[in-house]
Write an enzyme that holds these catalytic residues in place. Structure first.
Site, short mmCIF file in Angstrom:
data_model
loop_
_atom_site.label_atom_id
_atom_site.label_comp_id
_atom_site.label_asym_id
_atom_site.label_seq_id
_atom_site.Cartn_x
_atom_site.Cartn_y
_atom_site.Cartn_z
N GLU A 143 17.41 -57.96 -4.59
CA GLU A 143 16.25 -57.08 -4.79
C GLU A 143 16.35 -56.47 -5.90
O GLU A 143 15.66 -55.58 -6.00
CB GLU A 143 16.24 -56.28 -3.44
CG GLU A 143 17.08 -55.21 -3.21
CD GLU A 143 18.44 -55.55 -2.71
OE1 GLU A 143 19.31 -54.89 -2.12
OE2 GLU A 143 18.86 -56.90 -2.76
N ASP A 148 15.80 -51.32 -8.17
CA ASP A 148 15.96 -52.20 -6.75
C ASP A 148 14.91 -51.77 -5.87
O ASP A 148 14.55 -50.61 -5.99
CB ASP A 148 17.48 -52.71 -6.44
CG ASP A 148 18.04 -51.35 -5.81
OD1 ASP A 148 17.43 -50.43 -5.57
OD2 ASP A 148 19.26 -51.39 -5.51
N ILE A 149 14.95 -52.32 -4.59
CA ILE A 149 13.83 -52.02 -3.64
C ILE A 149 14.69 -51.19 -2.60
O ILE A 149 15.81 -51.60 -2.52
CB ILE A 149 13.26 -53.45 -2.85
CG1 ILE A 149 12.66 -54.24 -4.23
CG2 ILE A 149 12.55 -52.87 -1.94
CD1 ILE A 149 12.13 -55.62 -3.65
#
Length: 318
Positions: A237, A194-195
């Site tokens: 995300e 994920d970000i």
């Protein structure tokens, strides 16, 4: 009225009907030379009956598939029975332009064909009749419906923002890969990433800029993968990747390449240029894993460890 007169009138009516009917009628001898060519064929080909009579159909229309038509005609003549060909089998025999250039969407006329034997007085098949039906409207409608259904099917499987597989579709692939491992024992790895600090991106630059970052992440990751790999947007995300025939060491190399590409890139949004990073967790599938959900849980735990380790790194589940 004399009998001959009645016969002459009947023949005249028959010829007039064949000339005006909205169906193409072509009579060929067994050498494929044209013996009859009605008004429909004249109108759509621009070739008159007098000009084409006794000419080889293949010389006048060189794009007709000669081997295919020869096989069809030979079978009709040999078996003395009709053959029917749908536009779905072959879109057209004669490459006529569509007569609906404004309302239609197809460049050429779609055609159904009937090929019939014509026997002489001895009962032997001497000629072949080809009837050409314009089914462009039917074909256009069906093709449009098929395209719409394909698009709906695609939309039901993909994430609208990124174009990646959506969560449900991707999870089904994870399950299928797990079953493949149980049956064949092939090495395979699962990735969850994920970000980092994505909430700050949304808070500082807005959700539209956040969407640009998500799309950039999806495109960057996808460009680093092989055709056999499957990437999906798991939610928000977070993303997932299935890496078939790949052990943890190989998965780390792929994931480091993705991580470095994202770290070095800049997303040019309408608000501001954005630099960001990702954290990655990897789980190589082993025989001790009970089901695909447990496998995903392992990859997610590795991702959580990457977050705790300072982010912007790749961690393999131990």
């Amino acid at each position: 009225m004399a009998i001959n007169e009645l016969e002459a009138q009947s023949f005249h009516w028959l010829v007039d009907m064949l000339e005006s009917v909205e169906v193409g009628l072509v009579v060929l001898d067994l050498d494929f030379k044209v013996q009859a060519w009605n008004g429909f064929m004249e109108n759509h080909s621009g070739i008159t009956a007098s000009k084409i009579r006794n000419q080889s159909i293949f010389e006048i229309f060189p794009d007709i598939p000669q081997a295919w038509l020869t096989r069809k005609v030979d079978a009709v003549a040999l078996l003395n029975t009709r053959a029917f060909i749908s536009w779905e089998q072959r879109p057209y025999l004669f490459r006529f332009r569509s007569t609906r250039p404004i309302t239609g969407t197809e460049a050429y006329m779609f055609q159904n064909l009937t090929i019939s034997p014509l026997a002489g007085s001895t009962g032997q098949v001497e000629k072949i009749c080809v009837m050409v039906y314009d089914v462009t409207d039917i074909a256009t409608g069906k093709r449009a419906l098929e395209r719409a259904n394909e698009q709906l099917a695609k939309l039901s499987m993909t994430d609208r923002l990124t174009g990646l597989l959506n969560r449900g579709t991707w999870e089904n692939l994870v399950d299928a890969e797990f079953e493949r491992f149980r049956r064949y024992g092939h090495i395979t790895s699962l990735v969850m990433f994920d970000i980092d600090f994505f909430k700050k991106v949304n808070d500082n630059h807005g959700h539209l800029a956040g969407d640009e970052v998500i799309k950039h992440t999806a495109a960057t990751a996808k460009s680093s993968l092989r055709q056999s790999d499957s990437i999906g947007r798991y939610g928000g995300e977070e993303f997932g990747i299935i890496l078939p025939e790949t052990d943890a060491k190989g998965a780390r190399i792929i994931c480091e390449r993705i991580r470095e590409s994202i770290e070095k890139s800049v997303v040019q949004t309408s608000v501001a240029p954005i630099n960001y990073t990702i954290s990655v967790g990897i789980s190589q599938l082993t025989g001790s894993v009970e089901n695909h959900m447990s496998w995903m849980q392992q990859a997610d735990e590795a991702l959580y460890t990457a977050k705790k380790s300072g982010r912007n790194c790749v961690v393999v589940f131990e």
